[in-house]
Design a protein around this motif. Structure first.
Motif, PDB file in Angstrom:
ATOM      1  N   CYS A 149       0.822  -1.214   0.000  1.00  0.00           N
ATOM      2  CA  CYS A 149       0.000   0.000   0.000  1.00  0.00           C
ATOM      3  C   CYS A 149       0.854   1.262   0.000  1.00  0.00           C
ATOM      4  O   CYS A 149       2.065   1.228   0.178  1.00  0.00           O
ATOM      5  N   ALA A 150       0.186   2.403  -0.172  1.00  0.00           N
ATOM      6  CA  ALA A 150       0.872   3.695  -0.279  1.00  0.00           C
ATOM      7  C   ALA A 150       0.792   4.499   1.009  1.00  0.00           C
ATOM      8  O   ALA A 150       1.021   5.713   0.982  1.00  0.00           O
TER       9      ALA A 150
ATOM     10  N   ARG B 242       3.207   0.221  -8.831  1.00  0.00           N
ATOM     11  CA  ARG B 242       4.369  -0.068  -7.980  1.00  0.00           C
ATOM     12  C   ARG B 242       5.685   0.382  -8.598  1.00  0.00           C
ATOM     13  O   ARG B 242       6.698   0.428  -7.904  1.00  0.00           O
TER      14      ARG B 242
ATOM     15  N   SER C 213      -4.526  -1.160   4.174  1.00  0.00           N
ATOM     16  CA  SER C 213      -3.423  -0.314   4.663  1.00  0.00           C
ATOM     17  C   SER C 213      -3.299  -0.452   6.172  1.00  0.00           C
ATOM     18  O   SER C 213      -3.487   0.514   6.910  1.00  0.00           O
TER      19      SER C 213
ATOM     20  N   ARG D  86      -4.603   5.958  -0.866  1.00  0.00           N
ATOM     21  CA  ARG D  86      -4.283   5.336  -2.148  1.00  0.00           C
ATOM     22  C   ARG D  86      -3.872   3.886  -1.931  1.00  0.00           C
ATOM     23  O   ARG D  86      -3.406   3.506  -0.865  1.00  0.00           O
TER      24      ARG D  86
ATOM     25  N   SER E 139       1.684   1.185  -4.099  1.00  0.00           N
ATOM     26  CA  SER E 139       2.744   1.879  -3.378  1.00  0.00           C
ATOM     27  C   SER E 139       3.224   3.172  -4.031  1.00  0.00           C
ATOM     28  O   SER E 139       3.705   4.058  -3.341  1.00  0.00           O
ATOM     29  N   ASN E 140       3.148   3.299  -5.348  1.00  0.00           N
ATOM     30  CA  ASN E 140       3.620   4.544  -5.980  1.00  0.00           C
ATOM     31  C   ASN E 140       2.634   5.046  -7.018  1.00  0.00           C
ATOM     32  O   ASN E 140       3.010   5.792  -7.923  1.00  0.00           O
TER      33      ASN E 140
ATOM     34  N   ASP F 294       4.168   8.555  -1.321  1.00  0.00           N
ATOM     35  CA  ASP F 294       3.082   7.932  -0.570  1.00  0.00           C
ATOM     36  C   ASP F 294       1.784   8.735  -0.702  1.00  0.00           C
ATOM     37  O   ASP F 294       1.718   9.748  -1.402  1.00  0.00           O
ATOM     38  N   SER F 295       0.748   8.288   0.008  1.00  0.00           N
ATOM     39  CA  SER F 295      -0.562   8.936  -0.051  1.00  0.00           C
ATOM     40  C   SER F 295      -0.549  10.365   0.474  1.00  0.00           C
ATOM     41  O   SER F 295      -1.443  11.154   0.150  1.00  0.00           O
TER      42      SER F 295
END
Length: 767
Positions: free
Chosen positions: A60-61, A161, A230, A410, A413-414, A536-537
């Motif tokens: 996850c982000a 990702r 998350s 989000r 991850s990216n 990240d988010s």
């Protein structure tokens, strides 16, 4: 006990009696490690995961804190790492033993359990098998095909990702080649966020930073499940609750992560019954009913404003903020005043008293944060969901100050960072003039293809080639049967991946499967080991350095693969330094800094800043880059985000991810946090709905699309499973139920597939 639910309501339903976290999470990690036969390097990677100077999780982000916990990973983050560092190998010998047609019959889980891909492969139509080839052969073959095609007939897709470095090169390659056809996984999940927030606040991303969670008095969750998607977010939530912050949740399903959390890093909680109740109120809103629920909250906020002003001459609303920073308030208030409570209760599925109780928390809190996920974005009127949430938060000036804001969570991850550095089909979002100057070419200026538009043009035969930078595109999109049939008519398909998935089995006339290094693995280039970065988010940029030995000596990095294809396709350009960039990724970051100097100044110096470096957000600074120059109140088109009418026999299906899954990656068959074990072929239903429909628990049925387009779409073999859901709403797993989603069923503004509100019928199972 939280408002809106009682434990005895779960009598007769499948559910999980434990907590999120605790020994269940530990057991889930151990089971995955045993299944994957993870390499010894996995332990060192987990020790360094999400820490400054370490390895950034591919899951996850959610943000990485400046001062990490001893173990700064969650159950699903650990699963993702163990999955990547598996001891299993998918070698050329495996492909020699199995035809692609045979492999199409395997389940998603079984395909990925073959292990890490080890060698570049080319699809041979004559034998229906993948055969090994060299990297030079692959690049030359792909370049030859791309040079023979109109660039605008090709699509370059990116999963969420890939690093900032890879994404920047990929986007540059696409534009040098001649198109803006750069859909990414955001198109399938949070593009609605990018469109809606951009329109009303001027910024396409959330406005919060991590320190806001230390200051807020209330957090409101809408359609997001941190327990599965998350889990590291549960740590700041737990800390917030312990200091007195109130958390109010709106979600059709009771998710354990928002009910009660047992911190695996707390010896007291692990060794005693102690745990933290997360939500003080939990409201099971009807699928698609969030606009109505938020309208009800606003209606009560306006009533509290009138009462307090009359009694105390004190405002509930932030009238100064509304006057100075917003536009459209009077129209919004008139709209809310005109909606009756009967309409609100009918469309939301919630009682007036419960909505007032939620609104009272909002009124009494000095600082509030809104968090949401795909439960808001993946609807036909998903953009209106988000705009209505922004409306509520503008009323008290809860955007653009410490301890407050709107914070979408989000997924990949990216995925947010890819958009930041140019992965976008929208040319207006990319500094094309700067790229033209920087690299000496004329970028294409026309609108590119979103995921939905790309699929439409694949169906019509207008798209001739597809390159996939990670992901499982064919499995993740709607309309599986039609799309898979059309996919094979393309001239070229290329998939860059770490493990085998179904998308790799649906091939064009010419097809390549290119295995890459995982982020956890050491990426050794001419100048030494290379770091990569991601966002990240919360708009913070983090560096990541892999140290594990590569799964195969034949693997190369994602940047190297992108550069290899680009060099084989494009004419030489002295300003485009593919070889130098691959030798030293710091030079890629220099190029990113030159393209985006405000956000990425001193990029290489800040790569390993503890907690990441913040790239800024105009809306957080109350600089509104909107048409009005202010934050805009807007009016929803309907009182719900459900894209059709209710009628007898029509159900509202929401697709779900299990606790043993990340996106299309299936780690196992244990959805522990919902109490579903050993299968993914279920349809979750309210027990009263099961009885009313004349069904029985354990009965096997099929779901059929009830979209008004005359197309027969159905998925069978689903076991009726009682679950505590709002009446008229049913649930089932993604991506297995994606075939029920018409390609045309998407958010009207962002084109994000409306997977959280799909009209279906329950029919007899044919087989």
């Amino acid at each position: 006990m939280a408002k809106g639910w009682e434990t005895d309501e779960q009598e007769g339903t499948v559910h999980y009696t434990g907590t999120e976290g605790g020994w269940g999470s530990v057991r889930g990690i151990v089971e995955t490690a045993l299944r994957e036969r993870a390499r010894p390097a996995a332990l060192d990677t987990l020790r360094r995961q999400n820490k400054p100077g370490g390895f950034m999780c591919v899951s996850c982000a959610w943000t990485k804190p400046k001062n990490p916990h001893t173990f700064e990973f969650c159950e699903n983050g650990a699963k993702a790492t163990l999955w990547e560092l598996t001891a299993r190998r998918c070698t050329p010998e495996f492909f020699a033993d199995h035809t692609v047609t045979e492999l199409k019959g395997w389940k998603d889980y079984d395909l990925e359990q073959t292990g890490r891909l080890t060698h570049p492969m080319r699809y041979d139509q004559a034998t229906d098998k993948y055969v090994p080839c060299s990297w030079d052969e692959a690049f030359a073959g792909i370049g030859r095909e791309l040079k023979a095609l109109d660039p605008k007939s090709t699509v370059f897709y990116a999963s969420g990702r890939a690093s900032l470095e890879t994404s920047y090169l990929y986007a540059l390659f696409a534009r040098l080649y001649g198109h803006n056809n750069l859909p990414d996984s955001s198109n399938m999940c949070h593009e609605t966020t990018s469109v809606a927030l951009k329109e009303v606040t001027g910024s396409p991303v959330g406005t919060c930073v991590l320190s806001d969670f230390e200051l807020c008095d209330a957090i409101f969750f809408f359609g997001q499940n941190p327990g599965t998607n998350s889990p590291r977010l549960l740590h700041p939530l737990q800390e917030a609750v312990k200091r007195g912050c109130k958390i109010v949740t709106f979600n059709p399903i009771r998710e354990k992560g928002l009910e009660v959390f047992k911190n695996p890093q707390s010896p007291k909680e692990m060794l005693t019954p102690a745990a933290t109740e997360i939500s003080c109120q939990y409201h099971q809103v009807k699928t698609g009913g969030d606009i109505a629920a938020i309208t009800g909250m606003m209606k009560h906020v306006f009533a509290r404003e009138e009462q307090r002003w009359a009694a105390e001459k004190v405002h509930v609303l932030d009238v100064d903020f509304i006057e100075q920073h917003t536009d459209g308030f009077e129209a919004l208030k008139a709209h809310v005043d005109a909606v009756s409570w009967d309409e609100i209760e009918r469309e939301s599925g919630l009682a007036r008293a419960d909505l007032k109780a939620a609104a009272d928390v909002y009124v009494d809190a000095k600082r509030s944060i809104a968090m949401y996920g795909m439960g808001l974005t993946q609807h036909v009127h998903g953009s209106d969901n988000i705009k209505q949430l922004v409306n509520l938060f503008l009323l008290k000036g809860n955007i653009g100050r410490d301890g407050a804001g709107v914070s979408p969570v989000r997924g990949h991850s990216n995925v947010q960072g890819q958009r930041t550095v140019g992965i976008s089909e929208k040319p207006e979002l990319v500094p094309l003039d700067k790229l033209a100057e920087q690299f000496g070419f004329e970028p294409p200026r026309d609108q590119g293809l979103t995921t939905v538009h790309a699929c439409e043009k694949i169906l019509t035969g207008e798209v001739k080639a597809f390159i996939g930078l990670g992901g499982n595109f064919v499995r993740a999109i709607p309309e599986h049967e039609r799309m898979e049939a059309a996919w094979t008519k393309m001239r070229l398909t290329v998939q860059i991946a770490t493990k085998l998935n179904r998308s790799h089995l649906i091939n064009g006339e010419v097809a390549y499967l290119l295995p890459c290094l995982g982020r956890s693995e050491e990426d050794m280039q001419v100048t030494g080991a290379q770091a990569v970065t991601m966002e990240d988010s919360l708009s913070c940029i983090h560096g990541s350095l892999g140290r594990a030995a590569p799964a195969s000596p034949d693997l190369i990095s994602e940047p190297a693969i992108v550069a290899g294809i680009a060099k084989a396709t494009l004419a030489p350009n002295p300003k485009v330094r593919w070889d130098d960039w691959i030798a030293d990724y710091a030079l890629i970051r220099d190029a990113i800094e030159e393209t985006y100097p405000e956000q990425f100044h001193d990029f290489n110096k800040r790569v390993f800043t503890p907690g990441g470096f913040y790239r800024g957000n105009s809306a957080r600074d109350r600089v509104w880059k909107t048409k009005s120059g202010k934050a805009d109140f807007t009016l929803p088109k309907k009182l719900n985000s459900w894209g059709t009418e209710d009628k007898e026999g029509r159900w509202r299906l929401m697709t779900l991810r299990s606790n043993d899954q990340f996106n299309t990656t299936i780690y196992g068959y244990s959805d522990r946090l919902r109490g579903v074990e050993g299968t993914r072929d279920v349809v979750l239903m309210n027990p009263d709905d099961i009885a009313a429909a004349g069904l029985k628990e354990g009965q096997v049925v099929a779901l059929a699309s009830d979209a008004d387009d005359g197309t027969d779409r159905r998925v069978g073999g689903l076991t009726v499973t009682p679950f505590l859901l709002p009446r008229g709403c049913i649930g089932g797993y993604y991506p297995e139920l994606n075939p029920l989603i018409p390609l045309s069923w998407h958010d009207e503004e962002s084109k994000t597939p409306a997977a959280k509100g799909v009209p279906v019928r329950i029919v007899a199972d044919a087989g």
